[in-house]
Write a protein that holds these residues in place. Structure first.
Motif, mmCIF file in Angstrom:
data_model
loop_
_atom_site.group_PDB
_atom_site.id
_atom_site.type_symbol
_atom_site.label_atom_id
_atom_site.label_comp_id
_atom_site.label_asym_id
_atom_site.label_seq_id
_atom_site.Cartn_x
_atom_site.Cartn_y
_atom_site.Cartn_z
ATOM 1 N N THR A 99 -1.492 -11.582 6.333
ATOM 2 C CA THR A 99 -2.042 -12.891 6.020
ATOM 3 C C THR A 99 -3.556 -12.931 6.132
ATOM 4 O OG1 THR A 99 -1.655 -13.581 8.296
ATOM 5 C CG2 THR A 99 0.059 -14.119 6.689
ATOM 6 N N ASP A 100 -4.126 -12.065 6.964
ATOM 7 C CA ASP A 100 -5.585 -12.070 7.162
ATOM 8 C C ASP A 100 -6.134 -10.657 7.125
ATOM 9 O OD1 ASP A 100 -4.708 -14.494 9.450
ATOM 10 O OD2 ASP A 100 -6.082 -14.960 7.805
ATOM 11 N N CYS A 101 -7.398 -10.558 6.751
ATOM 12 C CA CYS A 101 -8.086 -9.271 6.767
ATOM 13 C C CYS A 101 -8.550 -9.014 8.197
ATOM 14 C CB CYS A 101 -9.278 -9.326 5.811
ATOM 15 S SG CYS A 101 -10.399 -7.902 5.895
ATOM 16 N N THR A 102 -7.823 -8.161 8.890
ATOM 17 C CA THR A 102 -8.193 -7.807 10.259
ATOM 18 C C THR A 102 -8.077 -6.302 10.434
ATOM 19 O OG1 THR A 102 -6.096 -7.762 11.481
ATOM 20 C CG2 THR A 102 -6.969 -9.928 10.908
ATOM 21 N N SER A 103 -8.704 -5.803 11.474
ATOM 22 C CA SER A 103 -8.639 -4.378 11.778
ATOM 23 C C SER A 103 -7.468 -4.042 12.686
ATOM 24 C CB SER A 103 -9.948 -3.928 12.430
ATOM 25 O OG SER A 103 -10.171 -4.648 13.620
ATOM 26 N N ASN A 104 -6.675 -5.060 13.020
ATOM 27 C CA ASN A 104 -5.536 -4.871 13.919
ATOM 28 C C ASN A 104 -4.279 -4.587 13.107
ATOM 29 O OD1 ASN A 104 -3.460 -5.018 15.766
ATOM 30 N ND2 ASN A 104 -4.275 -6.804 16.805
ATOM 31 N N GLN A 105 -3.753 -3.396 13.237
ATOM 32 C CA GLN A 105 -2.598 -3.021 12.424
ATOM 33 C C GLN A 105 -1.394 -3.918 12.692
ATOM 34 O OE1 GLN A 105 -0.676 0.755 13.490
ATOM 35 N NE2 GLN A 105 -2.047 0.874 15.261
ATOM 36 N N TYR A 106 -1.314 -4.502 13.858
ATOM 37 C CA TYR A 106 -0.150 -5.330 14.212
ATOM 38 C C TYR A 106 -0.182 -6.687 13.521
ATOM 39 C CZ TYR A 106 0.420 -1.633 17.599
ATOM 40 O OH TYR A 106 0.564 -0.403 18.180
ATOM 41 N N ASP A 107 -1.282 -7.004 12.866
ATOM 42 C CA ASP A 107 -1.369 -8.257 12.109
ATOM 43 C C ASP A 107 -0.778 -8.126 10.716
ATOM 44 O OD1 ASP A 107 -4.632 -9.186 13.455
ATOM 45 O OD2 ASP A 107 -2.597 -9.601 14.175
ATOM 46 N N TYR A 108 -0.398 -6.915 10.312
ATOM 47 C CA TYR A 108 0.095 -6.689 8.959
ATOM 48 C C TYR A 108 1.615 -6.694 8.923
ATOM 49 C CZ TYR A 108 -4.686 -5.888 7.667
ATOM 50 O OH TYR A 108 -6.027 -6.068 7.432
ATOM 51 N N ILE A 109 2.136 -7.270 7.853
ATOM 52 C CA ILE A 109 3.574 -7.505 7.745
ATOM 53 C C ILE A 109 4.279 -6.375 7.005
ATOM 54 C CG2 ILE A 109 5.332 -9.126 6.924
ATOM 55 C CD1 ILE A 109 3.021 -11.238 6.853
ATOM 56 N N TYR A 110 3.713 -5.987 5.869
ATOM 57 C CA TYR A 110 4.351 -4.987 5.025
ATOM 58 C C TYR A 110 3.508 -3.724 4.993
ATOM 59 C CZ TYR A 110 6.566 -9.290 3.385
ATOM 60 O OH TYR A 110 7.217 -10.486 3.334
ATOM 61 N N TRP A 111 4.202 -2.604 5.031
ATOM 62 C CA TRP A 111 3.529 -1.299 5.036
ATOM 63 C C TRP A 111 4.114 -0.418 3.954
ATOM 64 C CZ3 TRP A 111 -0.419 0.425 8.233
ATOM 65 C CH2 TRP A 111 -0.809 -0.470 9.240
ATOM 66 N N GLY A 112 3.229 0.387 3.371
ATOM 67 C CA GLY A 112 3.685 1.382 2.415
ATOM 68 C C GLY A 112 3.766 2.747 3.069
ATOM 69 N N ARG A 113 4.432 3.650 2.379
ATOM 70 C CA ARG A 113 4.435 5.028 2.825
ATOM 71 C C ARG A 113 3.063 5.616 2.542
ATOM 72 N NH1 ARG A 113 9.894 7.593 0.448
ATOM 73 N NH2 ARG A 113 9.216 9.355 1.706
ATOM 74 N N GLY A 114 2.617 6.478 3.392
ATOM 75 C CA GLY A 114 1.262 6.990 3.298
ATOM 76 C C GLY A 114 1.066 8.031 2.207
ATOM 77 N N THR A 115 -0.194 8.300 1.956
ATOM 78 C CA THR A 115 -0.572 9.361 1.027
ATOM 79 C C THR A 115 -1.572 10.269 1.734
ATOM 80 O OG1 THR A 115 -1.414 9.840 -1.206
ATOM 81 C CG2 THR A 115 -2.411 7.971 -0.054
ATOM 82 N N GLN A 116 -1.369 11.562 1.589
ATOM 83 C CA GLN A 116 -2.195 12.536 2.315
ATOM 84 C C GLN A 116 -3.523 12.761 1.601
ATOM 85 O OE1 GLN A 116 -1.560 14.430 5.308
ATOM 86 N NE2 GLN A 116 -3.726 14.936 5.025
ATOM 87 N N VAL A 117 -4.594 12.677 2.359
ATOM 88 C CA VAL A 117 -5.929 13.030 1.869
ATOM 89 C C VAL A 117 -6.439 14.195 2.706
ATOM 90 C CG1 VAL A 117 -8.321 12.278 1.652
ATOM 91 C CG2 VAL A 117 -6.458 10.710 1.056
ATOM 92 N N THR A 118 -6.784 15.275 2.045
ATOM 93 C CA THR A 118 -7.312 16.454 2.725
ATOM 94 C C THR A 118 -8.664 16.797 2.130
ATOM 95 O OG1 THR A 118 -5.076 17.300 3.103
ATOM 96 C CG2 THR A 118 -6.900 18.857 3.347
ATOM 97 N N VAL A 119 -9.666 16.823 2.995
ATOM 98 C CA VAL A 119 -11.027 17.150 2.558
ATOM 99 C C VAL A 119 -11.377 18.506 3.159
ATOM 100 C CG1 VAL A 119 -13.416 16.401 2.424
ATOM 101 C CG2 VAL A 119 -11.579 14.703 2.568
ATOM 102 N N SER A 120 -11.472 19.487 2.297
ATOM 103 C CA SER A 120 -11.694 20.846 2.772
ATOM 104 C C SER A 120 -12.286 21.692 1.661
ATOM 105 C CB SER A 120 -10.384 21.465 3.256
ATOM 106 O OG SER A 120 -10.566 22.824 3.604
ATOM 107 N N SER A 121 -13.103 22.648 2.059
ATOM 108 C CA SER A 121 -13.649 23.578 1.078
ATOM 109 C C SER A 121 -12.788 24.833 0.998
ATOM 110 C CB SER A 121 -15.095 23.933 1.426
ATOM 111 O OG SER A 121 -15.169 24.432 2.744
#
Length: 121
Positions: A99-121
């Motif tokens: 409902t609000d833009c916050t940095s607290n993950q517990y304020d969010y209702i719905y979550w998606g499955r993650g996507t992996q980001v790898t930064v490497s040379s």
């Protein structure tokens, strides 16, 4: 209700990626969207969020000036543009709706499955 994050991959330091967060069975525009990430052995941390009205945004200090959050309500999708990527950006990235833009993950209702980001040379 479903959120699906995509767009991750392997990129060299200094490169760019754009993550997408697609919503199904609900209207993304009614919600604030948050992006979080979790690196191996570390706790999940906030990256960015945008309010439902798009008026307010938040960026973690570690990504300010490099990442940009946005949404396209017509496509029911939110985005995280990531530029000047660093090895320390390596993590699984998750999008969430709340409902609000916050940095607290517990304020969010719905979550998606993650996507992996790898930064490497």
């Amino acid at each position: 209700v479903q959120l699906q994050a995509s767009g991750g991959g392997l990129v060299q330091p200094g490169g760019s990626l754009r993550l997408s967060c697609a919503a199904s069975r609900f209207t993304l525009g009614y919600y604030a969207i948050g992006w979080f990430r979790q690196a191996p052995g570390k706790e999940r941390e906030p990256v960015s969020c945008i309010s439902s009205s798009d008026v307010s945004t938040y960026y973690a200090d570690s990504v300010k000036g490099r990442f940009t959050i946005s949404r396209d309500n017509a496509k029911n999708t939110a985005y995280l543009q990531m530029n000047s990527l660093k090895p320390e950006d390596t993590a699984v990235y998750y999008c969430a709706a709340g409902t609000d833009c916050t940095s607290n993950q517990y304020d969010y209702i719905y979550w998606g499955r993650g996507t992996q980001v790898t930064v490497s040379s």
